[in-house]
Design a protein around this motif. Structure first.
Motif, PDB file in Angstrom:
ATOM      1  N   ASN A 186       0.807  -1.232   0.000  1.00  0.00           N
ATOM      2  CA  ASN A 186       0.000   0.000   0.000  1.00  0.00           C
ATOM      3  C   ASN A 186       0.827   1.262   0.000  1.00  0.00           C
ATOM      4  OD1 ASN A 186      -2.263  -1.665   0.165  1.00  0.00           O
ATOM      5  ND2 ASN A 186      -2.288  -1.596   2.419  1.00  0.00           N
ATOM      6  N   LYS A 187       2.176   1.092   0.147  1.00  0.00           N
ATOM      7  CA  LYS A 187       3.073   2.248   0.236  1.00  0.00           C
ATOM      8  C   LYS A 187       2.583   3.215   1.317  1.00  0.00           C
ATOM      9  CE  LYS A 187       4.431   2.034  -4.620  1.00  0.00           C
ATOM     10  NZ  LYS A 187       4.538   2.763  -5.910  1.00  0.00           N
ATOM     11  N   SER A 188       2.362   2.640   2.504  1.00  0.00           N
ATOM     12  CA  SER A 188       1.787   3.384   3.622  1.00  0.00           C
ATOM     13  C   SER A 188       2.809   3.507   4.744  1.00  0.00           C
ATOM     14  CB  SER A 188       0.532   2.669   4.141  1.00  0.00           C
ATOM     15  OG  SER A 188       0.063   3.260   5.320  1.00  0.00           O
ATOM     16  N   PRO A 189       3.378   4.681   4.969  1.00  0.00           N
ATOM     17  CA  PRO A 189       4.295   4.845   6.107  1.00  0.00           C
ATOM     18  C   PRO A 189       3.580   4.716   7.441  1.00  0.00           C
ATOM     19  CG  PRO A 189       3.852   6.955   5.056  1.00  0.00           C
ATOM     20  CD  PRO A 189       3.241   5.910   4.180  1.00  0.00           C
ATOM     21  N   GLY A 190       2.290   5.036   7.475  1.00  0.00           N
ATOM     22  CA  GLY A 190       1.554   4.918   8.727  1.00  0.00           C
ATOM     23  C   GLY A 190       1.456   3.490   9.209  1.00  0.00           C
ATOM     24  N   GLN A 191       1.245   2.545   8.287  1.00  0.00           N
ATOM     25  CA  GLN A 191       1.169   1.143   8.685  1.00  0.00           C
ATOM     26  C   GLN A 191       2.523   0.625   9.145  1.00  0.00           C
ATOM     27  OE1 GLN A 191      -0.593  -1.042   5.459  1.00  0.00           O
ATOM     28  NE2 GLN A 191      -2.639  -0.140   5.765  1.00  0.00           N
ATOM     29  N   ARG A 192       3.614   1.089   8.511  1.00  0.00           N
ATOM     30  CA  ARG A 192       4.955   0.677   8.959  1.00  0.00           C
ATOM     31  C   ARG A 192       5.215   1.212  10.376  1.00  0.00           C
ATOM     32  NH1 ARG A 192       8.429  -1.254   5.245  1.00  0.00           N
ATOM     33  NH2 ARG A 192      10.184  -0.533   6.535  1.00  0.00           N
ATOM     34  N   GLN A 193       4.836   2.459  10.638  1.00  0.00           N
ATOM     35  CA  GLN A 193       4.987   3.005  11.994  1.00  0.00           C
ATOM     36  C   GLN A 193       4.187   2.193  13.004  1.00  0.00           C
ATOM     37  OE1 GLN A 193       4.076   7.153  12.194  1.00  0.00           O
ATOM     38  NE2 GLN A 193       5.506   7.735  10.570  1.00  0.00           N
ATOM     39  N   GLU A 194       2.980   1.797  12.608  1.00  0.00           N
ATOM     40  CA  GLU A 194       2.139   1.017  13.512  1.00  0.00           C
ATOM     41  C   GLU A 194       2.793  -0.312  13.866  1.00  0.00           C
ATOM     42  OE1 GLU A 194      -2.080  -1.431  13.357  1.00  0.00           O
ATOM     43  OE2 GLU A 194      -1.762   0.245  11.969  1.00  0.00           O
ATOM     44  N   ALA A 195       3.361  -0.994  12.890  1.00  0.00           N
ATOM     45  CA  ALA A 195       4.008  -2.278  13.149  1.00  0.00           C
ATOM     46  C   ALA A 195       5.184  -2.107  14.108  1.00  0.00           C
ATOM     47  CB  ALA A 195       4.467  -2.898  11.833  1.00  0.00           C
ATOM     48  N   PRO A 226       7.322  10.654   7.430  1.00  0.00           N
ATOM     49  CA  PRO A 226       6.107  11.186   8.080  1.00  0.00           C
ATOM     50  C   PRO A 226       4.864  10.843   7.281  1.00  0.00           C
ATOM     51  CG  PRO A 226       7.333  12.941   7.005  1.00  0.00           C
ATOM     52  CD  PRO A 226       8.209  11.715   6.919  1.00  0.00           C
ATOM     53  N   VAL A 227       3.777  10.687   7.992  1.00  0.00           N
ATOM     54  CA  VAL A 227       2.497  10.388   7.350  1.00  0.00           C
ATOM     55  C   VAL A 227       1.974  11.661   6.690  1.00  0.00           C
ATOM     56  CG1 VAL A 227       0.125   9.645   7.738  1.00  0.00           C
ATOM     57  CG2 VAL A 227       1.997   8.574   9.009  1.00  0.00           C
ATOM     58  N   PRO A 228       1.587  11.576   5.433  1.00  0.00           N
ATOM     59  CA  PRO A 228       1.080  12.785   4.760  1.00  0.00           C
ATOM     60  C   PRO A 228      -0.150  13.337   5.476  1.00  0.00           C
ATOM     61  CG  PRO A 228       1.518  11.039   3.176  1.00  0.00           C
ATOM     62  CD  PRO A 228       1.619  10.414   4.537  1.00  0.00           C
ATOM     63  N   ARG A 229      -0.190  14.646   5.571  1.00  0.00           N
ATOM     64  CA  ARG A 229      -1.329  15.281   6.215  1.00  0.00           C
ATOM     65  C   ARG A 229      -2.541  15.247   5.304  1.00  0.00           C
ATOM     66  NH1 ARG A 229       0.789  20.721   9.386  1.00  0.00           N
ATOM     67  NH2 ARG A 229       2.228  19.658  10.805  1.00  0.00           N
ATOM     68  N   VAL A 230      -3.690  15.082   5.934  1.00  0.00           N
ATOM     69  CA  VAL A 230      -4.948  15.053   5.195  1.00  0.00           C
ATOM     70  C   VAL A 230      -5.638  16.393   5.407  1.00  0.00           C
ATOM     71  CG1 VAL A 230      -7.183  13.918   4.966  1.00  0.00           C
ATOM     72  CG2 VAL A 230      -5.138  12.567   5.479  1.00  0.00           C
ATOM     73  N   GLU A 244     -10.958  11.606   2.458  1.00  0.00           N
ATOM     74  CA  GLU A 244     -10.372  10.762   3.491  1.00  0.00           C
ATOM     75  C   GLU A 244     -10.676  11.309   4.888  1.00  0.00           C
ATOM     76  OE1 GLU A 244      -6.260  10.464   2.701  1.00  0.00           O
ATOM     77  OE2 GLU A 244      -6.472   9.032   1.061  1.00  0.00           O
ATOM     78  N   TRP A 245     -10.681  12.660   5.006  1.00  0.00           N
ATOM     79  CA  TRP A 245     -10.975  13.249   6.309  1.00  0.00           C
ATOM     80  C   TRP A 245     -12.430  13.012   6.701  1.00  0.00           C
ATOM     81  CZ3 TRP A 245     -14.220  17.125   8.080  1.00  0.00           C
ATOM     82  CH2 TRP A 245     -13.958  17.601   9.374  1.00  0.00           C
ATOM     83  N   LYS A 246     -13.340  13.140   5.726  1.00  0.00           N
ATOM     84  CA  LYS A 246     -14.743  12.918   6.007  1.00  0.00           C
ATOM     85  C   LYS A 246     -15.014  11.470   6.392  1.00  0.00           C
ATOM     86  CE  LYS A 246     -16.550  16.623   3.063  1.00  0.00           C
ATOM     87  NZ  LYS A 246     -17.383  16.931   1.886  1.00  0.00           N
ATOM     88  N   GLY A 247     -14.332  10.538   5.738  1.00  0.00           N
ATOM     89  CA  GLY A 247     -14.573   9.133   6.020  1.00  0.00           C
ATOM     90  C   GLY A 247     -13.816   8.606   7.210  1.00  0.00           C
ATOM     91  N   GLY A 248     -12.943   9.428   7.807  1.00  0.00           N
ATOM     92  CA  GLY A 248     -12.184   8.983   8.958  1.00  0.00           C
ATOM     93  C   GLY A 248     -11.137   7.953   8.622  1.00  0.00           C
ATOM     94  N   LEU A 249     -10.643   7.958   7.356  1.00  0.00           N
ATOM     95  CA  LEU A 249      -9.674   6.948   6.920  1.00  0.00           C
ATOM     96  C   LEU A 249      -8.246   7.450   6.976  1.00  0.00           C
ATOM     97  CD1 LEU A 249     -11.625   5.597   3.799  1.00  0.00           C
ATOM     98  CD2 LEU A 249     -11.581   4.662   6.116  1.00  0.00           C
ATOM     99  N   ALA A 250      -8.020   8.614   7.510  1.00  0.00           N
ATOM    100  CA  ALA A 250      -6.675   9.165   7.560  1.00  0.00           C
ATOM    101  C   ALA A 250      -5.813   8.375   8.540  1.00  0.00           C
ATOM    102  CB  ALA A 250      -6.728  10.645   7.962  1.00  0.00           C
ATOM    103  N   GLU A 251      -4.546   8.151   8.177  1.00  0.00           N
ATOM    104  CA  GLU A 251      -3.631   7.421   9.048  1.00  0.00           C
ATOM    105  C   GLU A 251      -3.062   8.360  10.111  1.00  0.00           C
ATOM    106  OE1 GLU A 251      -0.749   5.757   6.478  1.00  0.00           O
ATOM    107  OE2 GLU A 251      -2.008   4.094   5.849  1.00  0.00           O
ATOM    108  N   GLU A 252      -2.657   7.771  11.206  1.00  0.00           N
ATOM    109  CA  GLU A 252      -2.138   8.532  12.331  1.00  0.00           C
ATOM    110  C   GLU A 252      -0.624   8.457  12.347  1.00  0.00           C
ATOM    111  OE1 GLU A 252      -2.704   8.810  17.211  1.00  0.00           O
ATOM    112  OE2 GLU A 252      -3.607   7.176  16.037  1.00  0.00           O
ATOM    113  N   ASP A 253       0.026   9.594  12.546  1.00  0.00           N
ATOM    114  CA  ASP A 253       1.481   9.657  12.652  1.00  0.00           C
ATOM    115  C   ASP A 253       1.863   9.370  14.096  1.00  0.00           C
ATOM    116  OD1 ASP A 253       4.191  10.231  12.565  1.00  0.00           O
ATOM    117  OD2 ASP A 253       3.923  11.815  11.071  1.00  0.00           O
TER     118      ASP A 253
END
Length: 1045
Positions: free
Chosen positions: A955-964, A993-997, A1003-1012
């Motif tokens: 997914n090329k998601s830095p937020g998920q890597r931080q979570e792990a 860093p996780v990109p800001r939404v 993404e902000w409306k749906g609450g799908l933004a990742e957390e840094d």
């Protein structure tokens, strides 16, 4: 006591600064400073204010006073030393000369060193310090300034006086007068109370202060809900405290005790306390007629009617016996009058003691007319000589045959001609109740001539009493004559008014003539005039009960239930007219009109018999609803922008619309409708809403309920036949479509929960769900989503769990419903008590067993056909595992995590939950093989770690890597391996860093933004470094990662 102290030892800095002008608050002098004030300095302070103050320094009296003050220095120093010694708790030792101290002796015998003489202790506070000449001089000038209306100078002088000596009572009284002149009512009252505290043993001063607190208290009006304004509550509390202080000094003070009882009555809903106060006052002076009248005024308003009436009757009877024995009508603080007899008889009528009331009426009336010695008339009160009222005939025909009667001994005015018309009317009513309608009651009725208006002009209410007695005998024609006279007096004289009681009598008259429509209008008008009128509801219910349609019986049931509610809430009806409290013994004033903004009952009587009036009523209600709906639309925009006035208008309009919809019986099942009105069926496991004080009303309610709905277990075939109308529900109500009505309900619920009224919001959502209008799946789903939103906003986890069970059970049992259950419990910022409660666990477990049974039946099916859409749900198993995990039942949680993993082995959340369960289980004291448990736990955690990093790479998601990385660091930190945890925290910090939404994006409306998680990781590293002693390293982490931009 130190002179720098205030009243009663209170420091000067505790005095209310609002009592003094700005810049002139009295300051305590330094402890070592001399207490004397030179008049020359005082005069120079006022030089710049007025010419009068400058002349003061040249006054010869002032110069003489200054010299006199110097002579009192020594006395004042001794006084200060004495007060400080008393404050310190040591005996005062006056300054002695150089002569050696003599040993104390008693009768020539030297007292032993170790023994002390007992000193006399004076109970109570000491007396206030006598004002010095300096204080008196300043107080004189302050009074002169007050007389000149120079309030600023007066307050300045008084502030200086209070600074020097705060125990000068006249200074506080004068300061109160200044504040009163400046319309500072609250400060003036506080000054009076302070002055009263300086004379704590002065009862008249306390009473005067209490009366001052009560000045103008009648001008305060209650709000819409009947609550007293804060100013009135404070005034009553202060007056109560002052009267209590007076009674502490003199418990036998009748005026203070009665006045305190009056204050208790003014506080509202404390009649029992007031009655107790009056009883105590009567105990000290049992023959005080004012106290007896006060007891009678309160007795019929207490909850226990029999007890209150018994106390009042005993008090009056004791007073009457005392006065009869003394042969006088004069009692303490008044005379026994005819009005007292009217009040006394009211207790017998309320308790339906007709025989006793008649006997007391004749005996006391005989005494008031001066014929107490004729005791033989008592034998005609159901005695040896019969049961009649010949004593009160106008003529003497029947009296001549009585042994002992001497014609001419007393004037004829002492017999029948002396009986007031209103008391004769009461005798007529008593005789009717006792069954003498055609004999004695008829004789009294002949003497009650409705053409003689002058006989009833002072007490017109007795006309209604006569009319009621005649209506009970079905003599409507004769009753109408008395009702017409009452109406004429009300229209012309102004000593009476058309009230609810008269309207009920008029309605009963029309019923006797068969004019049900007119009677219905009279009863409804009586309810509109007095919403708390019970008799009007009972009469209307009796009329509706005889109707053939079920709608009439339903209305009768609601009316009876309303009457029982009112009877339980209000207790006995308050007395009216001349038979009421002492203050109303004269002509009765018209009743104060009802406040249109006052809260009204939920049930509004409906016209069933007059079709034209009913249509007019519907048209008026439709116009009112349309007006409120338009108002809501007009102010909705401004209300959403935060306009408080618009929000208030919107809420009021929405409440009226919602109440109007809920009061429409066709939109709700019968049981839901009466539940909205406050009725709970005891047969269904609930308690009756009100206690059944009136057995007739209770029997009537039960009879109507049985006719409307057969009891549980009864055979419907044997039940009374009921024609249930089939209502054709339209698509709109009051010109508003039902979709708009649903929006009104839900928006009103949201507004209530935002205002902090979440219980009321739940009731609105509950009403929307119970309605037969919105029964479609979409509407029901929308109502429950709104209900859940209100519960989440209120942080009510109990309601969240209850609403989530609806989605899991009734709406769409499946993964989405289970996830909603978890999400709602997660967003509630409350403990997990309801998430892990027994009912929630059992419900989830029943869902799992149901799925297991379905799967087992499919596997055992002979055909071998399987439905792939039905099977075990991973989300459901995981939720139940998390519930067990939260309750520390790790062994059982692991079994459900294992079942979930068997269905979805690659699920990262399942592996993470399983690993954490093993680790937490290893940390328990009962763990048998910690090494094994930790190895198992980290095996699942590393599987989670690898799968999560792989998923993040896809997914090329830095937020998920931080979570792990972060979860692994927390796991090692949990078992105390901080050195390994730091390495994983460093990996979190090294990630991108996780990109800001942007706010407002999809993404902000749906609450799908990742957390840094870098800030959280830095905080944990800083904490570990600080605990391990690496302060510099912790500071470096803070400076680099935890500086807010």
């Amino acid at each position: 006591m130190d002179l720098t102290s205030g009243m009663g030892g209170i420091p000067m800095d505790m005095l209310d600064p609002s009592l003094f002008p700005e810049g002139h608050r009295p300051q305590a002098p330094p402890p070592q400073q001399d207490q004397d004030v030179e008049m020359g300095d005082y005069a120079s302070d006022d030089d710049g204010e007025e010419s009068d103050a400058s002349d003061m320094s040249a006054d010869s009296d002032a110069m003489e006073l200054a010299a006199e003050v110097a002579r009192f220095d020594k006395q004042q120093e001794e006084f200060v030393a004495r007060q400080r010694a008393e404050a310190a708790g040591v005996p005062y030792q006056p300054a002695q000369s150089s002569k050696p101290a003599e040993k104390k002796t008693k009768g020539g015998v030297i007292i032993a060193k170790g023994r002390k003489r007992k000193s006399k202790t004076v109970k109570g506070p000491r007396q206030a310090v006598k004002p010095s000449p300096d204080i008196l001089f300043r107080l004189n000038h302050a009074q002169q300034a007050f007389q000149r209306d120079d309030y600023q100078t007066t307050m300045t002088m008084l502030s200086e006086i209070i600074r020097i000596n705060s125990e000068v009572i006249h200074a506080w009284l004068l300061l109160s007068s200044v504040h009163e002149a400046l319309d500072n009512r609250s400060q003036a009252v506080m000054c009076r109370i302070t002055a009263a505290h300086l004379m704590p043993r002065d009862v008249p001063q306390w009473i005067a202060t209490a009366e001052y607190c009560l000045l103008g208290v009648e001008e305060y009006e209650d709000d819409e809900d009947g609550n007293q304004p804060p100013e009135k509550i404070m005034a009553l509390k202060r007056a109560y405290a002052c009267y209590s202080q007076a009674l502490e000094v003199d418990r036998t003070h009748i005026q203070a005790r009665i006045a305190r009882a009056d204050v208790i009555m003014m506080m509202g809903n404390q009649q029992s306390r007031a009655l107790g106060e009056y009883q105590k006052a009567l105990g000290y002076k049992p023959y005080n007629i004012r106290t007896v009248r006060n007891i009678a005024d309160v007795a019929l308003d207490v909850k226990d009617l029999k007890k209150g009436a018994g106390i009042a009757r005993a008090a009056y009877r004791k007073l009457i016996d005392h006065l009869m024995e003394k042969g006088t009508f004069e009692a303490e603080e008044g005379y026994f009058e005819w009005s007292d007899l009217r009040i006394y008889l009211e207790f017998f009528g309320t308790l339906e003691l007709w025989r006793e009331g008649l006997r007391e009426l004749k005996e006391i009336a005989r005494w008031l007319l001066g014929r107490r010695e004729e005791h033989y008339w008592a034998e005609f009160d159901d005695g040896q000589r019969g049961d009649d009222d010949r004593e009160w005939d106008v003529g003497e025909e029947r009296r001549l045959g009585v042994d002992g009667f001497v014609p001419g001994k007393f004037p004829r005015e002492a017999y029948g001609l002396g009986m007031p018309a209103d008391l004769r009317a009461k005798m007529f009513a008593y005789r009717c109740k006792l069954g003498f309608q055609e004999t004695e009651a008829g004789r009294h009725l002949e003497l009650l001539d409705p053409t003689r208006q002058e006989d009833f002009i002072d007490f017109p209410d007795c006309l209604k009493e006569v009319a009621v007695a005649l209506l009970d005998q079905n003599k409507a024609g004769e009753a109408k004559r008395f009702l017409d006279l009452f109406k004429h007096i009300a229209d012309t004289e102004g000593t009476a008014s058309i009230d609810a009681d008269f309207l009920v009598c008029q309605g009963r008259y029309h019923i006797s003539l068969g004019e049900k429509q007119t009677a219905e209008e009279c009863f409804i008008a009586a309810i509109e005039d007095d919403e708390d009128h019970i008799e009007a509801r009972v009469q209307l219910a009796n009329m509706y009960e005889g109707e053939q349609e079920q709608e009439g019986r339903e209305e009768a049931f609601l009316l009876v239930h309303e009457a029982m509610n009112l009877q339980a809430k209000l207790g006995p009806r308050k007395r009216r007219g001349p038979y009421g409290p002492r203050k109303n013994t004269g002509p009765r004033k018209p009743r104060k009109p009802r406040d249109p903004n006052a809260p009204r009952s939920k049930y509004v009587p409906r016209r069933l018999l007059n079709a034209e009036k009913r249509r007019q009523q519907e048209i008026e209600q439709t116009k009112e609803a349309t007006k409120n709906y338009q108002l809501m639309q007009e102010v909705e925009g401004r209300a959403l922008l935060g306009d408080n006035e618009a929000q208030s208008d919107w809420l009021k309009a929405a409440k009226k619309l919602v109440d109007d919809f809920r009061s429409y019986k066709q939109f709700y099942p019968w049981d839901k409708y009466i539940k909205f009105l406050g009725y709970v069926n005891p047969a269904e496991g609930g308690q009756q809403a009100v206690p059944a004080r009136n057995l007739k009303l209770a029997a009537m309610e039960e009879r109507l309920r049985q006719n409307l709905a057969p009891a549980d277990g009864a055979d419907p075939a044997t039940a009374a036949p009921v024609d249930k109308p089939q209502y054709n529900i339209p698509q709109e109500h009051r010109g508003i479509p039902f979709s708009a009505w649903l929006n009104i309900f839900l928006n009103y619920a949201f507004a209530l929960v935002r205002a902090g009224q979440h219980r009321e919001a739940y009731a609105v959502c509950h009403a929307a769900r119970d309605s037969v209008v919105w029964t479609s799946i979409d509407n029901t789903f929308l109502i429950h989503v709104a209900w859940a939103s209100c519960a989440v906003y209120a942080g009510d986890e109990e309601t969240c769990v209850a609403i989530a069970r609806y989605f899991m059970r009734d709406y769409r049992p499946g993964t989405d419903s289970y996830r909603m259950f978890s999400a709602m419990c997660r967003v509630c910022q409350t403990p997990v008590s309801w998430y892990t409660s027994g009912p929630a666990q059992k419900f989830i477990l029943r869902q799992i067993k149901t799925m297991d049974n379905i799967v087992m039946r499919q596997q055992q099916s002979p055909s071998g056909e399987k439905d792939d859409s039905i099977g075990l749900d991973v989300c459901l198993l995981t939720i139940y595992g998390h519930i067990l995990f939260t309750t520390t039942s790790y062994t059982y949680a692991l079994s459900y995590f294992a079942r979930a993993a068997s269905i979805d082995p690659g699920n990262c959340l399942i592996n993470l939950s399983t690993g954490l369960a093993y680790i937490h289980y290893a940390l328990k004291r009962q763990a048998t093989n910690r090494q094994y448990l930790l190895s198992q736990g980290f095996a699942f955690l590393f599987r989670y770690y690898e799968d999560k990093l792989e998923e993040a790479g896809r997914n090329k998601s830095p937020g998920q890597r931080q979570e792990a990385h972060f979860n692994m660091a927390r796991a090692y930190s949990l078992i105390g391996l901080q050195n390994i945890a730091v390495e994983y925290y460093k990996k979190v910090l090294e990630e991108e860093p996780v990109p800001r939404v942007e706010k407002g994006s999809e993404e902000w409306k749906g609450g799908l933004a990742e957390e840094d998680l870098r800030v959280e990781a830095a905080y944990n590293v800083r904490s570990m470094g600080y605990l391990l002693g690496d302060v510099e390293g912790a500071a470096g982490v803070v400076r680099r990662w935890m500086v807010l931009e």
